[in-house]
Design a protein around this motif. Structure first.
Motif, PDB file in Angstrom:
ATOM      1  N   ALA A  43       1.371  -1.251   0.096  1.00  0.00           N
ATOM      2  CA  ALA A  43       0.131   0.113  -0.362  1.00  0.00           C
ATOM      3  C   ALA A  43       0.786   1.845  -0.166  1.00  0.00           C
ATOM      4  CB  ALA A  43      -1.338  -0.472   1.082  1.00  0.00           C
ATOM      5  N   ASN A  44       1.714   1.653   0.822  1.00  0.00           N
ATOM      6  CA  ASN A  44       2.853   2.303   0.442  1.00  0.00           C
ATOM      7  C   ASN A  44       3.077   2.407  -0.587  1.00  0.00           C
ATOM      8  OD1 ASN A  44       4.854   4.554   2.320  1.00  0.00           O
ATOM      9  ND2 ASN A  44       6.285   3.320   1.619  1.00  0.00           N
ATOM     10  N   SER A  45       4.102   1.696  -1.375  1.00  0.00           N
ATOM     11  CA  SER A  45       3.951   1.594  -2.462  1.00  0.00           C
ATOM     12  C   SER A  45       3.626   2.389  -3.545  1.00  0.00           C
ATOM     13  CB  SER A  45       4.940   0.362  -2.960  1.00  0.00           C
ATOM     14  OG  SER A  45       5.589   0.047  -4.005  1.00  0.00           O
ATOM     15  N   ILE A  46       1.828   1.692  -3.229  1.00  0.00           N
ATOM     16  CA  ILE A  46       1.091   2.279  -4.217  1.00  0.00           C
ATOM     17  C   ILE A  46       0.878   3.904  -4.143  1.00  0.00           C
ATOM     18  CG2 ILE A  46      -1.548   2.098  -4.821  1.00  0.00           C
ATOM     19  CD1 ILE A  46      -1.027  -1.828  -4.307  1.00  0.00           C
ATOM     20  N   LEU A  47       0.431   3.780  -3.050  1.00  0.00           N
ATOM     21  CA  LEU A  47       0.368   6.164  -2.461  1.00  0.00           C
ATOM     22  C   LEU A  47       1.804   6.534  -2.691  1.00  0.00           C
ATOM     23  CD1 LEU A  47      -1.035   4.777   0.938  1.00  0.00           C
ATOM     24  CD2 LEU A  47      -2.628   5.484  -0.763  1.00  0.00           C
ATOM     25  N   ALA A  48       2.671   5.683  -3.031  1.00  0.00           N
ATOM     26  CA  ALA A  48       4.015   6.912  -3.756  1.00  0.00           C
ATOM     27  C   ALA A  48       3.589   7.344  -4.866  1.00  0.00           C
ATOM     28  CB  ALA A  48       5.191   6.304  -3.430  1.00  0.00           C
ATOM     29  N   LYS A  49       2.631   5.824  -5.973  1.00  0.00           N
ATOM     30  CA  LYS A  49       2.779   6.559  -7.108  1.00  0.00           C
ATOM     31  C   LYS A  49       1.635   7.157  -7.442  1.00  0.00           C
ATOM     32  CE  LYS A  49       2.050   2.249  -9.690  1.00  0.00           C
ATOM     33  NZ  LYS A  49       1.625   1.314  -9.806  1.00  0.00           N
ATOM     34  N   ALA A  50       0.759   6.685  -6.488  1.00  0.00           N
ATOM     35  CA  ALA A  50      -0.595   7.888  -6.689  1.00  0.00           C
ATOM     36  C   ALA A  50       0.111   9.455  -6.182  1.00  0.00           C
ATOM     37  CB  ALA A  50      -1.584   7.256  -5.717  1.00  0.00           C
ATOM     38  N   SER A  51       1.031   9.392  -5.199  1.00  0.00           N
ATOM     39  CA  SER A  51       1.302  10.942  -4.857  1.00  0.00           C
ATOM     40  C   SER A  51       1.845  11.229  -6.162  1.00  0.00           C
ATOM     41  CB  SER A  51       2.258  10.632  -3.498  1.00  0.00           C
ATOM     42  OG  SER A  51       2.636  12.105  -3.410  1.00  0.00           O
ATOM     43  N   ASN A  52       2.614  10.640  -6.717  1.00  0.00           N
ATOM     44  CA  ASN A  52       3.367  10.705  -7.914  1.00  0.00           C
ATOM     45  C   ASN A  52       3.173  11.815  -9.385  1.00  0.00           C
ATOM     46  OD1 ASN A  52       6.059  11.415  -9.202  1.00  0.00           O
ATOM     47  ND2 ASN A  52       5.346   9.323 -10.597  1.00  0.00           N
ATOM     48  N   ALA A  53       1.693  10.592  -9.246  1.00  0.00           N
ATOM     49  CA  ALA A  53       0.545  10.302 -10.497  1.00  0.00           C
ATOM     50  C   ALA A  53      -0.537  12.247  -9.653  1.00  0.00           C
ATOM     51  CB  ALA A  53      -0.884   9.553 -10.205  1.00  0.00           C
ATOM     52  N   ILE A  54      -0.447  12.770  -8.934  1.00  0.00           N
ATOM     53  CA  ILE A  54      -0.961  13.663  -8.696  1.00  0.00           C
ATOM     54  C   ILE A  54      -0.402  14.960  -8.604  1.00  0.00           C
ATOM     55  CG2 ILE A  54      -1.907  15.560  -6.834  1.00  0.00           C
ATOM     56  CD1 ILE A  54      -2.836  13.117  -5.289  1.00  0.00           C
ATOM     57  N   TYR A  55       1.064  15.018  -8.314  1.00  0.00           N
ATOM     58  CA  TYR A  55       2.050  15.807  -8.374  1.00  0.00           C
ATOM     59  C   TYR A  55       1.929  16.009 -10.045  1.00  0.00           C
ATOM     60  CZ  TYR A  55       6.439  18.544  -8.494  1.00  0.00           C
ATOM     61  OH  TYR A  55       7.262  19.192  -9.221  1.00  0.00           O
ATOM     62  N   ASN A  56       2.007  15.433 -11.237  1.00  0.00           N
ATOM     63  CA  ASN A  56       2.219  15.268 -12.581  1.00  0.00           C
ATOM     64  C   ASN A  56       0.763  15.142 -13.451  1.00  0.00           C
ATOM     65  OD1 ASN A  56       5.462  14.867 -13.269  1.00  0.00           O
ATOM     66  ND2 ASN A  56       4.922  13.030 -12.158  1.00  0.00           N
ATOM     67  N   ARG A  57      -0.286  15.133 -12.528  1.00  0.00           N
ATOM     68  CA  ARG A  57      -1.707  15.481 -12.879  1.00  0.00           C
ATOM     69  C   ARG A  57      -1.541  14.381 -14.054  1.00  0.00           C
ATOM     70  NH1 ARG A  57      -2.436  22.018 -13.063  1.00  0.00           N
ATOM     71  NH2 ARG A  57      -1.257  22.737 -11.581  1.00  0.00           N
ATOM     72  N   ASP A  58      -0.912  13.535 -13.953  1.00  0.00           N
ATOM     73  CA  ASP A  58      -1.347  12.103 -14.242  1.00  0.00           C
ATOM     74  C   ASP A  58      -2.929  11.327 -13.670  1.00  0.00           C
ATOM     75  OD1 ASP A  58      -1.932  10.059 -16.419  1.00  0.00           O
ATOM     76  OD2 ASP A  58       0.473   9.283 -16.466  1.00  0.00           O
ATOM     77  N   LYS A  59      -3.922  11.268 -14.357  1.00  0.00           N
ATOM     78  CA  LYS A  59      -5.343  11.356 -14.261  1.00  0.00           C
ATOM     79  C   LYS A  59      -5.322   9.518 -14.324  1.00  0.00           C
ATOM     80  CE  LYS A  59      -9.133  11.999 -16.384  1.00  0.00           C
ATOM     81  NZ  LYS A  59     -10.429  12.541 -16.240  1.00  0.00           N
ATOM     82  N   ASN A  60      -4.876   9.415 -15.430  1.00  0.00           N
ATOM     83  CA  ASN A  60      -4.989   7.676 -16.427  1.00  0.00           C
ATOM     84  C   ASN A  60      -4.124   7.185 -14.559  1.00  0.00           C
ATOM     85  OD1 ASN A  60      -6.932   7.956 -18.317  1.00  0.00           O
ATOM     86  ND2 ASN A  60      -5.272   8.775 -19.385  1.00  0.00           N
ATOM     87  N   LEU A  61      -2.726   7.072 -14.720  1.00  0.00           N
ATOM     88  CA  LEU A  61      -2.013   6.833 -13.181  1.00  0.00           C
ATOM     89  C   LEU A  61      -2.451   6.583 -11.762  1.00  0.00           C
ATOM     90  CD1 LEU A  61       0.975   5.580 -12.709  1.00  0.00           C
ATOM     91  CD2 LEU A  61       1.782   7.834 -12.599  1.00  0.00           C
ATOM     92  N   LEU A  62      -2.983   7.918 -11.412  1.00  0.00           N
ATOM     93  CA  LEU A  62      -4.220   7.624 -10.921  1.00  0.00           C
ATOM     94  C   LEU A  62      -4.820   6.698 -10.420  1.00  0.00           C
ATOM     95  CD1 LEU A  62      -4.209   9.453  -7.746  1.00  0.00           C
ATOM     96  CD2 LEU A  62      -5.945  11.158  -8.321  1.00  0.00           C
TER      97      LEU A  62
END
Length: 354
Positions: A43-62
């Protein structure tokens, strides 16, 4: 169980929990802890991915990260879904409708303070400054800009009357002061221009509701439920009439209640606040969070705290040009970067900021 933890890459996490076990602990308990620790590791790894997606405004990745978290094995997914399925659905709906989630100020540099490029619904922002820095001009311009974009705006003017606010805006459009008009120092031509400016305000800002009566947070909550605004602006927080045992508790209650109003009514609440005189005691005169009057609870409840500063005001430099630099200092930004500054231009004659 050690081998299983090693394969999962969570030996450290598991061994830190083993102090609570003993030699009689059933192997099933170890297995349960391995599964649980692995789930949170993933979960920690996935949330890091989600945080990065938000920062880059990548809706599909989020969206992908959210689905991955929801479907992650290692715990009883049915039990997990029962607790958060509604929240996950609401979150995904929010992501798919991000543009409607944000209230833009109409001042591009100002909007860039936030990661999402505007002020988010269900959050509270504080615009703080010493007197004469331009906070009323700024929040009023944001209110007018938002209404022109079609947002419904409630503006509580607790220091100035409706007429004075409209006058300030209309006078700004033609570049003359309201003081000059009240003194009779205005030509017939400018009177006609002022009338045209008032008509333009009426035409393009029909969704702006200005309330200049004395109110408290209970009144505001009732108004918000009745009008259903996208943006609520309050100028300023100390003039709300809620009572409290002391000013710190009073302002803490007010800011907490305004945050609650924002969350429950899916709007953004923007509040002007006055800084104390400690600013003047420092050499650089730059405002800090500690300069918020009775700041503890206000700072804690706010999602964004912005502070205004004009060097020319303190340097007492004669300037024939009505335009000056207005620095917006980002002192708190819950979902973005704090500590920076935005440099805006403030035309004091026209009461216009860009």
């Amino acid at each position: 169980h050690i081998e299983a933890a090693d394969r999962a890459g969570i030996v450290h996490e598991l061994t830190s929990r083993m102090a609570t076990f003993n030699e009689d602990t059933p192997v099933e308990i170890y297995a349960e802890r391995i599964a649980e620790e692995y789930y949170f590791y993933r979960a920690n790894s996935i949330l890091a991915k989600a945080s990065n997606a938000i920062y880059n405004r990548d809706k599909n990745l989020l969206i992908s990260a959210i689905d991955e978290l929801r479907n992650e094995s290692g715990v009883d997914n049915k039990q997990f879904d029962l607790g958060i399925s509604d929240s996950i659905g609401e979150f995904k709906e929010t992501i798919n409708n991000l543009q409607n989630r944000i209230i833009k100020s109409g001042i591009e540099k100002f909007d860039d303070v936030t990661v999402l490029g505007g002020f988010e619904r269900q959050t509270l922002s504080i615009i703080a400054a010493r007197p004469s820095m331009g906070k009323t001009a700024l929040v009023l311009q944001i209110a007018f800009n938002a209404s022109m974009r079609g947002y419904k705006v409630l503006f509580y003017s607790l220091e100035m009357s409706k007429v004075s606010l409209i006058a300030r805006k209309a006078c700004g459009k033609i570049g003359i002061s309201w003081t000059a008009i009240k003194s009779g120092n205005i030509s017939k031509e400018n009177i006609e221009k002022l009338s045209e400016a008032a008509d333009e305000i009426e035409k393009y800002h029909s969704s702006l509701i200005i309330i200049d009566k004395t109110v408290n947070t209970m009144n505001i909550e009732k108004d918000v439920k009745a009008y259903k605004p996208d943006l609520v602006v309050i100028d300023h927080i100390r003039l709300l009439t809620d009572e409290g045992d002391n000013e710190n508790l009073r302002l803490g209650y007010i800011s907490a209640k305004l945050k609650e109003i924002a969350k429950e009514n899916n709007c953004h609440v923007m509040v002007a606040a006055q800084l104390n005189r400690m600013v003047e005691t420092r050499a650089d005169k730059l405002p800090q969070l500690s300069d918020l009057r009775e700041s503890g609870q206000i700072e804690e409840n706010a999602d964004v705290v912005l502070m205004l500063h004009r060097r020319d005001y303190y340097e007492l430099v004669s300037n024939n040009d009505s335009t000056t630099q207005l620095d917006v200092l980002v002192r708190k930004n819950r979902d973005g970067i704090a500590g920076g500054a935005i440099k805006l231009q403030f035309d004091m004659n026209r009461q216009y900021i860009c």
